[in-house]
Each structure stands twice: as C-alpha cells, then as structure tokens.
Design a protein around this motif. Structure first.
Motif, PDB file in Angstrom:
ATOM      1  N   ILE A 107       0.806  -1.224   0.146  1.00 36.53           N
ATOM      2  CA  ILE A 107       0.064  -0.022  -0.048  1.00 36.53           C
ATOM      3  C   ILE A 107       0.970   1.079   0.280  1.00 36.53           C
ATOM      4  CG2 ILE A 107      -1.741   1.483   1.394  1.00 36.53           C
ATOM      5  CD1 ILE A 107      -2.740  -1.348   2.298  1.00 36.53           C
ATOM      6  N   MET A 108       1.902   1.121   0.894  1.00 43.52           N
ATOM      7  CA  MET A 108       2.635   2.365   1.085  1.00 43.52           C
ATOM      8  C   MET A 108       3.465   2.760  -0.323  1.00 43.52           C
ATOM      9  SD  MET A 108       1.608   3.477   3.659  1.00 43.52           S
ATOM     10  CE  MET A 108       2.517   5.037   3.746  1.00 43.52           C
ATOM     11  N   HIS A 109       3.896   1.515  -0.726  1.00 47.62           N
ATOM     12  CA  HIS A 109       4.662   1.693  -2.088  1.00 47.62           C
ATOM     13  C   HIS A 109       3.896   2.287  -3.331  1.00 47.62           C
ATOM     14  CE1 HIS A 109       7.332   0.528  -5.282  1.00 47.62           C
ATOM     15  NE2 HIS A 109       6.240  -0.322  -6.184  1.00 47.62           N
ATOM     16  N   GLY A 110       2.590   1.906  -3.202  1.00 48.34           N
ATOM     17  CA  GLY A 110       1.709   2.440  -4.146  1.00 48.34           C
ATOM     18  C   GLY A 110       1.424   4.128  -3.758  1.00 48.34           C
ATOM     19  N   PHE A 111       1.778   4.607  -2.795  1.00 46.55           N
ATOM     20  CA  PHE A 111       1.539   5.906  -2.545  1.00 46.55           C
ATOM     21  C   PHE A 111       2.809   6.584  -3.043  1.00 46.55           C
ATOM     22  CE2 PHE A 111      -1.627   5.042   0.840  1.00 46.55           C
ATOM     23  CZ  PHE A 111      -2.374   6.053   0.479  1.00 46.55           C
ATOM     24  N   GLY A 112       3.998   5.917  -3.511  1.00 51.47           N
ATOM     25  CA  GLY A 112       5.153   6.252  -3.900  1.00 51.47           C
ATOM     26  C   GLY A 112       5.949   6.428  -2.748  1.00 51.47           C
ATOM     27  N   CYS A 113       6.124   5.874  -1.721  1.00 48.19           N
ATOM     28  CA  CYS A 113       6.799   6.115  -0.590  1.00 48.19           C
ATOM     29  C   CYS A 113       8.204   5.130  -0.878  1.00 48.19           C
ATOM     30  CB  CYS A 113       6.341   5.620   0.640  1.00 48.19           C
ATOM     31  SG  CYS A 113       4.779   6.585   1.385  1.00 48.19           S
ATOM     32  N   LYS A 114       9.398   5.456  -0.120  1.00 45.12           N
ATOM     33  CA  LYS A 114      10.596   4.722   0.009  1.00 45.12           C
ATOM     34  C   LYS A 114      10.350   3.755   1.263  1.00 45.12           C
ATOM     35  CE  LYS A 114      15.639   4.985   0.926  1.00 45.12           C
ATOM     36  NZ  LYS A 114      16.545   5.960   1.235  1.00 45.12           N
ATOM     37  N   ILE A 115      10.517   2.431   0.996  1.00 45.27           N
ATOM     38  CA  ILE A 115      10.290   1.708   2.071  1.00 45.27           C
ATOM     39  C   ILE A 115      11.642   1.074   2.588  1.00 45.27           C
ATOM     40  CG2 ILE A 115       8.983  -0.436   2.869  1.00 45.27           C
ATOM     41  CD1 ILE A 115       7.070   1.761   1.489  1.00 45.27           C
ATOM     42  N   LEU A 116      11.768   1.269   4.073  1.00 44.46           N
ATOM     43  CA  LEU A 116      12.674   0.433   4.796  1.00 44.46           C
ATOM     44  C   LEU A 116      12.056  -0.603   5.675  1.00 44.46           C
ATOM     45  CD1 LEU A 116      14.881   3.397   6.377  1.00 44.46           C
ATOM     46  CD2 LEU A 116      15.102   2.029   4.003  1.00 44.46           C
ATOM     47  N   ALA A 117      12.615  -1.862   5.687  1.00 44.63           N
ATOM     48  CA  ALA A 117      11.934  -2.928   6.585  1.00 44.63           C
ATOM     49  C   ALA A 117      12.859  -3.526   7.450  1.00 44.63           C
ATOM     50  CB  ALA A 117      11.036  -3.817   5.359  1.00 44.63           C
ATOM     51  N   ASN A 118      12.133  -4.373   8.519  1.00 48.14           N
ATOM     52  CA  ASN A 118      12.972  -5.309   9.309  1.00 48.14           C
ATOM     53  C   ASN A 118      12.018  -6.412   9.622  1.00 48.14           C
ATOM     54  OD1 ASN A 118      13.421  -6.199  12.301  1.00 48.14           O
ATOM     55  ND2 ASN A 118      15.444  -5.122  11.327  1.00 48.14           N
ATOM     56  N   ASP A 119      12.990  -7.449   9.602  1.00 47.17           N
ATOM     57  CA  ASP A 119      12.016  -8.799   9.623  1.00 47.17           C
ATOM     58  C   ASP A 119      13.088 -10.124   9.869  1.00 47.17           C
ATOM     59  OD1 ASP A 119       8.695  -9.752   9.157  1.00 47.17           O
ATOM     60  OD2 ASP A 119      10.599 -11.337   9.284  1.00 47.17           O
ATOM     61  N   LEU A 120      12.766 -10.928  10.656  1.00 47.03           N
ATOM     62  CA  LEU A 120      13.788 -11.863  10.901  1.00 47.03           C
ATOM     63  C   LEU A 120      13.768 -12.923   9.721  1.00 47.03           C
ATOM     64  CD1 LEU A 120      12.400 -13.144  14.365  1.00 47.03           C
ATOM     65  CD2 LEU A 120      14.496 -11.725  14.143  1.00 47.03           C
ATOM     66  N   GLN A 121      12.830 -12.582   8.978  1.00 46.97           N
ATOM     67  CA  GLN A 121      12.721 -13.576   7.623  1.00 46.97           C
ATOM     68  C   GLN A 121      12.585 -12.543   6.547  1.00 46.97           C
ATOM     69  OE1 GLN A 121      10.188 -16.708   8.589  1.00 46.97           O
ATOM     70  NE2 GLN A 121      12.172 -18.135   8.745  1.00 46.97           N
ATOM     71  N   PRO A 122      13.550 -11.651   5.736  1.00 49.11           N
ATOM     72  CA  PRO A 122      13.331 -10.747   4.593  1.00 49.11           C
ATOM     73  C   PRO A 122      12.739 -11.470   3.487  1.00 49.11           C
ATOM     74  CG  PRO A 122      15.609 -10.531   5.522  1.00 49.11           C
ATOM     75  CD  PRO A 122      14.903 -11.682   6.506  1.00 49.11           C
ATOM     76  N   ASP A 123      11.808 -10.618   3.035  1.00 52.23           N
ATOM     77  CA  ASP A 123      10.803 -11.148   1.759  1.00 52.23           C
ATOM     78  C   ASP A 123      11.338 -10.679   0.485  1.00 52.23           C
ATOM     79  OD1 ASP A 123       8.930 -11.629  -0.219  1.00 52.23           O
ATOM     80  OD2 ASP A 123       7.344 -11.239   1.285  1.00 52.23           O
ATOM     81  N   ASP A 124      12.117 -11.614  -0.359  1.00 52.23           N
ATOM     82  CA  ASP A 124      12.871 -11.350  -1.373  1.00 52.23           C
ATOM     83  C   ASP A 124      11.821 -10.915  -2.388  1.00 52.23           C
ATOM     84  OD1 ASP A 124      15.082 -11.989  -0.313  1.00 52.23           O
ATOM     85  OD2 ASP A 124      15.050 -14.076  -0.920  1.00 52.23           O
ATOM     86  N   ASP A 125      10.500 -11.156  -2.358  1.00 52.78           N
ATOM     87  CA  ASP A 125       9.483 -10.572  -3.356  1.00 52.78           C
ATOM     88  C   ASP A 125       9.130  -9.296  -2.926  1.00 52.78           C
ATOM     89  OD1 ASP A 125       9.362 -13.149  -4.589  1.00 52.78           O
ATOM     90  OD2 ASP A 125       7.564 -13.706  -3.263  1.00 52.78           O
ATOM     91  N   LEU A 126       9.262  -8.724  -1.941  1.00 53.94           N
ATOM     92  CA  LEU A 126       9.020  -7.200  -1.559  1.00 53.94           C
ATOM     93  C   LEU A 126      10.196  -6.656  -2.048  1.00 53.94           C
ATOM     94  CD1 LEU A 126       7.453  -7.454   1.973  1.00 53.94           C
ATOM     95  CD2 LEU A 126       6.261  -7.225  -0.118  1.00 53.94           C
ATOM     96  N   VAL A 127      11.466  -7.171  -1.928  1.00 51.46           N
ATOM     97  CA  VAL A 127      12.561  -6.336  -2.434  1.00 51.46           C
ATOM     98  C   VAL A 127      12.579  -6.044  -3.870  1.00 51.46           C
ATOM     99  CG1 VAL A 127      15.069  -6.421  -2.810  1.00 51.46           C
ATOM    100  CG2 VAL A 127      13.948  -7.239  -0.470  1.00 51.46           C
TER     101      VAL A 127
END
Length: 335
Positions: A161-181
């Motif tokens: 959703i935030m990508h749709g707004f044109g935001c720059k996304i930083l994330a943190n998770d124990l298991q990074p999602d390669d698809d989101l990257v």
C-alpha cells in the motif's frame, strides 16, 4: 458437540452462527474469560476465546479441571494465552492467523491519513460551519520514507500500500521477503536505522517476551520530531509512559494506534458513563496528535466471516483427530 464462545460481540454473532451451519451447539456469552467467568465453561470440551480474554496459567488449570480440552482463538495473536502451560496440561490450541491481513493494514493507513490530514478536526469544524483551512496542514505521503517493522502477512500488505503511495520503504524482519525487495524496492535494515530515518513507522509484529516495549524511551529518542508512529499490532509493543513523555516534549509528530497495552477492563465495553481509572490512557487521549481507535481493525465483514470460518475448521480438525494448520505447538510458546 457443545461450544462456548467467550467475549461474543453482537456484530460477530451472526457471522459465527452462519459459519456453524447448525453443525454444533453454540452458546454465546458477552463475558470475557477470566478467573471469575471460567466456571461458565462447565459442561464444555471446546471454548472459543478472543484476544482480550485471560487464558493465564490459573485460568487454564481451572478450565482443564472443568473438562475443557480444546481452545480456539478468534485472532491471529495469542499472547493472552499461556501456551506453555496450555500444552503441558494437554490442551489443543489453535488461532486464526490468516483471517484478513488487508483489514488490519488498511486500518493502519486510515489512521495515518486521518491524523496527517487532520480529518477529525476538519469534520468538527465544518459541522460548526467553520470552513477555514487554518490548522489543517498535512504532508504528502509520496516520497516519504516509511519503516515497516514486520513484513509477514499484514506487514507485506502495508508495504504494498505504501509503495503505491510512492513511498521509499525500509523494513525489518527476521525473515526478509525477497519478493517485496523486487516488487516494491524494499530495503531491509536494522531497527535503529528505521527509527533514525523513517518519517512514518508502522508496527506489524506479534507481541513476545523478546519485543515487549520494543518502542521505549531509548528508541523514541532516535526518532525525528517529524516521525509518526503507527501501531495496529499489540499495545505492549510500545511503552506508554515513554511515549507520553516523547509526545509532551514534541519528540515525535504523532501516534496512531488501534491497540493499548492495558486494554483489559477498558476496551470492548462502553465506559462512557463510568470514570476510567487508567491515568496513562486518559493522558494519551488529551493529545491532539494522538489518534486511538478501540481495537477495531478486524471489524470488517470479510474479516469476521473468515475468522468464523477458520474457527470451525480448527474445531473440525480436532474432532476428526487431525492436526490442523493453525495448531499452536509448544515450540511457539516463547515466540
């Protein structure tokens, strides 16, 4: 088979009844499960509880003595149940993890937009026939850096959703999602980097022993005075006293939340004719840059239908002597 549903709310009963399709004998009680209401479970082997119910060790021991053997939770989170004690006693426990991640993520965005664009203030003004734009300035989401903590079922939807707004996304998770990257140009970074760089920070992780008060005085100090913090996960991820101090100092720009760390006894009931004794909650509600909703993110038609359907799938699995996909094992007790 008889099933007792604790904390049954009028708006969810029709969904539970429809999903049951007259298969089981359902009893609804509006009372939350606790040490005083546990005896309502006499004669039931299966109970259905909500995230606000108390399934602590003492309650579980009483339930076991009463003959209850199965507990299904109408939520994804299960921090309200002492899972270690439950499994050691012999309970089979299941939750509803996939009921509607869109409902929660969309509510998080609704909170953000409402606070940022001063929607409540504007609505109050125009109802008083005041059509000035004074004090209604917000900011564009486009181009802002958003930090998403937890990119699982709900967090990944929030990212999109935030990508749709044109935001720059930083994330943190124990298991990074390669698809989101790949699809949303997400950059996985440390938590501290999110606190320092993100203009908007949204929490999408379950509550555990390890992340209790994840957002504390130290972490709030890393944030900018322009940062808006969003919490639609669990209240105790945020240290309320430290948050209040930060808000008083203007250390962050605002707080949007659908949860609170001490909901028991206050949330899920009408307190309008009673005095609330929680001084921290009363103080939090005095800030104009705090937007709090009453744990309502899950209250959509789609989510309630899915919760009810998942609940009966859990029960069907138990009665068929199979382990369902939502079964909570002992290995999840400390997660």
């Amino acid at each position: 088979m008889k099933i007792l549903v604790y904390s049954a709310k009028a708006f969810e009963i029709p969904f539970i009844s429809a999903a049951n399709i007259n298969k089981y004998q359902i009893t609804f009680t509006p009372d939350a499960l606790d040490t005083e209401t546990v005896f309502k479970a006499v004669g039931y082997r299966i109970i259905c509880i909500f995230s606000g119910d108390d399934a602590s060790a003492i309650v579980l021991e009483k339930l076991w003595d009463l003959g209850v053997r199965f507990i299904t939770i109408r939520s994804a989170g299960f921090n309200n149940i002492n899972l270690k004690v439950a499994k050691n006693l012999g309970f089979q426990v299941a939750n509803a993890p996939d009921y509607s991640p869109h409902a929660i993520a969309e509510h998080a965005v609704a909170l953000l937009l409402t606070l940022n664009r001063k929607i409540i203030m504007a609505n109050e003004q125009v109802h008083a026939y005041n059509f000035l734009q004074n004090n209604l300035m917000g900011f564009n989401l486009h181009g802002k850096t958003v930090g998403i903590i937890g990119t699982g079922r709900i967090g990944s939807i929030m990212v999109k959703i935030m990508h749709g707004f044109g935001c720059k996304i930083l994330a943190n998770d124990l298991q990074p999602d390669d698809d989101l990257v790949e699809l949303c140009d997400v950059t996985y970074v440390t938590l501290d980097e999110i606190y320092k760089k993100a203009a908007i920070i949204s929490l999408h992780i379950p509550l555990s022993y390890q992340n209790y008060y994840l957002i504390n005085k130290e972490k709030l100090a890393l944030m900018s005075s322009d940062t808006i913090l969003i919490n639609t996960s669990r209240g105790a991820l945020v240290d309320t006293k430290a948050l209040i101090e930060a808000l008083e100092k203007g250390a962050i720009a605002g707080y949007c939340t659908d949860v609170y760390e001490k909901e028991k006894g206050t949330f899920f009931k009408d307190n309008s004719k009673d005095s609330i004794k929680d001084e921290d909650l009363k103080k939090l509600l005095t800030f104009s840059n705090v937007l709090l909703t009453p744990h309502q993110a899950f209250v959509t038609k789609e989510a309630l239908q899915h919760i009810a359907e998942i609940t009966f799938k859990n029960i069907d699995s138990w009665l068929a002597h199979t382990v369902g996909k939502n079964e909570l094992g002992l290995e999840m007790a400390d997660s």
